[in-house]
Design a protein around this motif. Structure first.
Motif, PDB file in Angstrom:
ATOM      1  N   UNK A 182      -7.955  -3.212  -5.724  1.00 29.99           N
ATOM      2  CA  UNK A 182      -8.712  -2.282  -4.859  1.00 29.99           C
ATOM      3  C   UNK A 182      -8.192  -2.268  -3.431  1.00 29.99           C
ATOM      4  N   UNK A 183      -7.798  -3.455  -2.959  1.00 26.57           N
ATOM      5  CA  UNK A 183      -7.375  -3.531  -1.561  1.00 26.57           C
ATOM      6  C   UNK A 183      -5.865  -3.326  -1.405  1.00 26.57           C
ATOM      7  N   UNK A 184      -5.169  -3.077  -2.495  1.00 22.95           N
ATOM      8  CA  UNK A 184      -3.703  -2.964  -2.437  1.00 22.95           C
ATOM      9  C   UNK A 184      -3.248  -1.508  -2.384  1.00 22.95           C
ATOM     10  N   UNK A 185      -2.211  -1.299  -1.624  1.00 25.66           N
ATOM     11  CA  UNK A 185      -1.688   0.064  -1.468  1.00 25.66           C
ATOM     12  C   UNK A 185      -0.554   0.286  -2.477  1.00 25.66           C
ATOM     13  N   UNK A 186      -0.721   1.289  -3.317  1.00 24.06           N
ATOM     14  CA  UNK A 186       0.287   1.579  -4.340  1.00 24.06           C
ATOM     15  C   UNK A 186       1.059   2.829  -3.939  1.00 24.06           C
ATOM     16  N   UNK A 187       2.372   2.716  -3.966  1.00 18.85           N
ATOM     17  CA  UNK A 187       3.243   3.864  -3.665  1.00 18.85           C
ATOM     18  C   UNK A 187       4.013   4.216  -4.936  1.00 18.85           C
ATOM     19  N   UNK A 188       3.831   5.433  -5.395  1.00 22.08           N
ATOM     20  CA  UNK A 188       4.551   5.871  -6.599  1.00 22.08           C
ATOM     21  C   UNK A 188       5.597   6.899  -6.195  1.00 22.08           C
ATOM     22  N   UNK A 189       6.842   6.633  -6.577  1.00 23.75           N
ATOM     23  CA  UNK A 189       7.921   7.566  -6.239  1.00 23.75           C
ATOM     24  C   UNK A 189       8.251   8.366  -7.502  1.00 23.75           C
ATOM     25  N   UNK A 191       6.604   0.315   4.350  1.00 23.97           N
ATOM     26  CA  UNK A 191       6.035  -0.929   4.923  1.00 23.97           C
ATOM     27  C   UNK A 191       4.534  -1.086   4.667  1.00 23.97           C
ATOM     28  N   UNK A 192       3.862   0.026   4.370  1.00 19.36           N
ATOM     29  CA  UNK A 192       2.411  -0.041   4.131  1.00 19.36           C
ATOM     30  C   UNK A 192       2.082  -0.425   2.694  1.00 19.36           C
ATOM     31  N   UNK A 193       3.082  -0.327   1.826  1.00 17.81           N
ATOM     32  CA  UNK A 193       2.814  -0.533   0.396  1.00 17.81           C
ATOM     33  C   UNK A 193       2.903  -1.999  -0.016  1.00 17.81           C
ATOM     34  N   UNK A 194       2.037  -2.369  -0.964  1.00 21.62           N
ATOM     35  CA  UNK A 194       2.126  -3.697  -1.585  1.00 21.62           C
ATOM     36  C   UNK A 194       2.837  -3.589  -2.931  1.00 21.62           C
ATOM     37  N   UNK A 195       2.655  -2.420  -3.549  1.00 19.29           N
ATOM     38  CA  UNK A 195       3.232  -2.201  -4.885  1.00 19.29           C
ATOM     39  C   UNK A 195       3.954  -0.851  -4.858  1.00 19.29           C
TER      40      UNK A 195
END
Lengths: 451, 301
Positions: free
Chosen positions: A190-197, A262-266
């Motif tokens: 929930x607290x993690x930022x996911x970036x999908x390319x 830089x904002x992403x954790x995953x």
């Protein structure tokens, strides 16, 4: 009689996808077919149709002479005609079908519901698909007492397999493995930022899995911003993501990737780009900009790869490509295979219980019919002699013949109720055989059995 | 009572070994978590109860609590470590059940060492200090502090093992049974914070003991007793140079820095774990090597 249950199945075991897709039945088609089957073809019917199988379970209709004339071949023919398969191809199609009767049909349904018969062993979707099939049959009025009991027994068997074995544990697909692997690093997504390319099919699947696991901060980066936004809208709408507290989701152009990184954790990359989308320098620069030293998870499910494998060497970075995830999936599937004997034992136990329950249900009406038949004969004979006997003698004869009838019937009834065999199928088969013999010997017409 | 104490002392390592075996079996041959906890929790409660009984029997037999020698302390730490794990984590969070194998193993080793050696160093003369409430509080807080640090070290060790397994694509028992890296980090940080608070209290209480106890009733007096009274304060400060105290302060400092860097510099993950693991390494040195070379200090025989 439940023994007349038959089923036909076309599945991944025998039929290639180009055959399966031509037999596949959408929900309205399945409903229409169930309506057409009754009452001429089947008394009760159930249709299960998924991308890997189309199966038809039926209790054949009883003809006027009491026989059941519908066979597996009729069901196959009916299905092929309904799907508009040309006559020239039916011979070839028929070869792909499996035909099963009574116990084999029940055993098959139990295996299907439990996921042991699935293409991906332990498939978690199949149980809900079987439940849907049963719901459709019930809503169409095609599921009677026997199929209802059968479906519930199959659900019970599947639940036991799920809870008592590890048949459904561990990810069995690449996209799910990506999420499961991430959850071994960050349990609370929930607290993690996911970036999908990327905005293709794989990206969508992964995005859905992440949202199902609680992700509320999602960024989709794509070369075409419009497609990225569309994907985001689709997955966010389906899960009502934007309405959730603290949710943060937006689509960005691939040009803005360096700011988002830089904002992403995953980070999950699933593009069809010919070169690396994320190079070592880009990732290293992003790590420097991060305001935390928590691990950075990079998942590359693209072929050719999107993320420079050199990044693997960076500390505190977990980079997994499609081969790594495949290894995880293969290991899980191997582990699931080892669970099959345990699942099979449970399925057979449940099958045994179910068959015994069914056979016991058959005993009651048979005993009732037998007693009624004997009583009718006794009454008829007593009435014939009523005029020749005085009141006292008639009462005595009446009592004597009743006692005689009871004593004669006692042993057959006790014998009917007993189940002599032990283990899978034996007891219920034994009981069923005795019921059949009694019914044939005394010409019981089955009226009570159909109640 | 001595007979009961001997029986319990012999029985305890066996009971802990049983727990290790059970947790180990379910670790390497995965069982459903609910089924595992169904048997693990009552068994853990039973072992804690037997251990508490042993502490009571030992205290009654020896006329002092289990805190006079390092061997006695080992048993007390094993008890505290396991009880804290069971009541604070296993009971509340199903996901921690996979770590039970490691916690029970450490508790078993501590208790085994204690059971085998506790008879070799008996307190013959009960010094007044052993009966002093501040001293008892000082040792109790130390025990809680060290137990928490051991727990943090177990979580830290598991973190590093899982980290390595993930990097190497090893999806075996560790991957399946151990909580996620973030959860291990959370548990470890919490244990570190608890340990730090207790160790702070223990150090403060130790300071009180140093400055307020007359030399005769204090083993420290064996060093300071020969000095003039006016030197007593100075001698107390000079005790800070004692290797045991130095190491304890160093341990306290490392764990304090661990919490600070996490809070203010957002140091997380493996780097944070390495911080508190180095604190634990110092703790081990403090409890073993320094204890052996530490002359009379912290010995109450």
């Amino acid at each position: 009689m439940p023994q007349s249950l038959i089923s036909v199945s076309i599945s991944h075991h025998r039929a290639p996808v180009e055959v399966r897709e031509r037999i596949y039945l959408k929900e309205p088609e399945a409903r229409a077919l169930l309506d057409r089957m009754r009452p001429e073809i089947a008394r009760e019917a159930l249709i299960l149709s998924t991308c890997n199988r189309t199966e038809l379970f039926a209790l054949p209709a009883i003809a006027h002479d009491g026989s059941e004339q519908v066979t597996s071949e009729h069901l196959i023919e009916f299905l092929l005609v309904a799907k508009g398969i040309p006559h020239s191809e039916t011979g070839q199609f028929k070869d792909y079908f499996e035909r099963m009767s009574y116990c084999d049909s029940i055993l098959h349904l139990f295996r299907v519901a439990s996921g042991t018969d699935s293409q991906i062993i332990g498939d978690q979707q199949i149980l809900s698909q079987v439940k849907d099939a049963f719901r459709i049959a019930t809503e169409s009025g095609a599921s009677g007492s026997i199929l209802t009991k059968l479906a519930h027994a199959a659900f019970r068997s599947a639940k036991r397999v799920i809870s008592e074995t590890s048949l459904m544990t561990g990810a069995a697909t690449i996209s799910f493995a990506a999420v499961e692997l991430t959850r071994k690093i960050y349990d609370d997504l929930r607290s993690r930022h996911v970036l999908i390319i990327g905005a293709g099919e794989s990206a969508e699947l992964v995005a859905k899995h992440f949202i199902e696991r609680g992700v509320t901060k999602l960024t989709i980066a794509n070369r075409t911003l419009g497609r990225g936004s569309e994907l985001l809208d689709r997955v966010a709408q389906a899960s009502n993501l934007r309405a959730q507290a603290g949710s943060l989701c937006h689509a960005i152009d691939l040009e803005a990737l360096q700011d988002a990184l830089p904002l992403a954790d995953i980070v999950v990359s699933a593009t069809s780009a010919p070169g690396y989308v994320l190079t070592r320098d880009v990732v290293q620069a992003a790590i420097k900009k991060r305001n935390t030293s928590s691990p950075l998870v990079l998942i590359d499910i693209a072929v050719p790869r999107d993320i420079d494998p050199e990044i693997r060497r960076l500390p505190n970075v977990f980079l997994k490509d499609i081969d790594d995830l495949r290894a995880m999936v293969d290991q899980n599937l191997e582990r699931r295979k080892l669970e099959i004997p345990k699942a099979e034992t449970i399925i057979r136990e449940e099958l045994d219980n179910f068959l015994q329950t069914l056979s016991k249900l058959e005993v009651g009406p048979t005993i009732k019919e037998l007693r009624e038949k004997f009583e009718a004969i006794r009454r008829e004979e007593m009435d014939r002699h009523r005029s020749k006997l005085d009141e006292k003698s008639f009462a005595m004869m009446d009592d004597m013949t009743r006692r005689m009838m009871n004593r004669l019937l006692h042993q057959p009834m006790v014998s009917l109720k007993e189940s002599r065999g032990a283990g899978f199928q034996t007891a219920s088969d034994d009981m069923m055989t005795r019921i059949e013999i009694v019914r044939k010997l005394f010409a019981l017409d089955g009226a009570a059995g159909e109640e | 009572m001595p007979v009961i104490e001997i029986i319990l002392r012999t029985l305890l390592p066996a009971l802990y070994a049983g727990l290790v075996f059970y947790f180990g079996r379910t670790f390497f041959r995965p069982l459903d978590v609910a089924r595992r906890l169904k048997y693990a929790l009552p068994a853990a409660y039973a072992v804690i109860a037997v251990h508490a009984l042993y502490i009571g029997a030992y205290t009654a037999t020896e006329h002092h609590e289990l805190l006079a020698t390092i061997y006695e302390l080992m048993s007390l730490i094993a008890f505290t470590l396991f009880a804290v794990y069971v009541f604070a984590e296993l009971r509340l969070s199903k996901e921690t059940s996979g770590t039970g194998f490691f916690v029970a193993a450490v508790a078993f080793l501590l208790q085994l060492a204690s059971s085998l050696t506790v008879g070799s160093e008996r307190v013959t003369e009960i010094k007044p200090l052993l009966k002093d409430p501040i001293f008892n509080l000082h040792v109790t807080t130390s025990v809680f502090g060290y137990a928490a640090f051991i727990l943090a070290a177990i979580y830290g060790g598991l973190y590093l093992l899982l980290y390595r397994a993930l990097r190497r694509n090893e999806y075996g028992a560790l991957f399946e049974q151990i909580p996620s890296l973030s959860r291990l980090e959370r548990f470890g940080t919490r244990a570190t914070a608890v340990g730090f608070v207790f160790l702070t209290l223990a150090i403060a209480l130790g300071g009180v003991l140093l400055t307020h106890f007359p030399p005769a009733s204090n083993p420290i007096g064996s060093i300071t007793g020969a000095m003039p009274a006016s030197w007593s304060m100075l001698s107390s400060y000079s005790m800070l140079l004692d290797p045991k105290i130095l190491m304890t302060l160093l341990v306290w400092l490392v764990f304090g820095i661990t919490l600070l860097v996490r809070q203010f510099w957002h140091v997380e993950g493996r780097r944070l774990v390495l911080f508190w693991m180095s604190g634990f390494a110092l703790t081990v040195i403090s409890m073993t090597i320094v204890n052996m070379i530490g002359t009379n200090f912290h010995s109450f025989l």
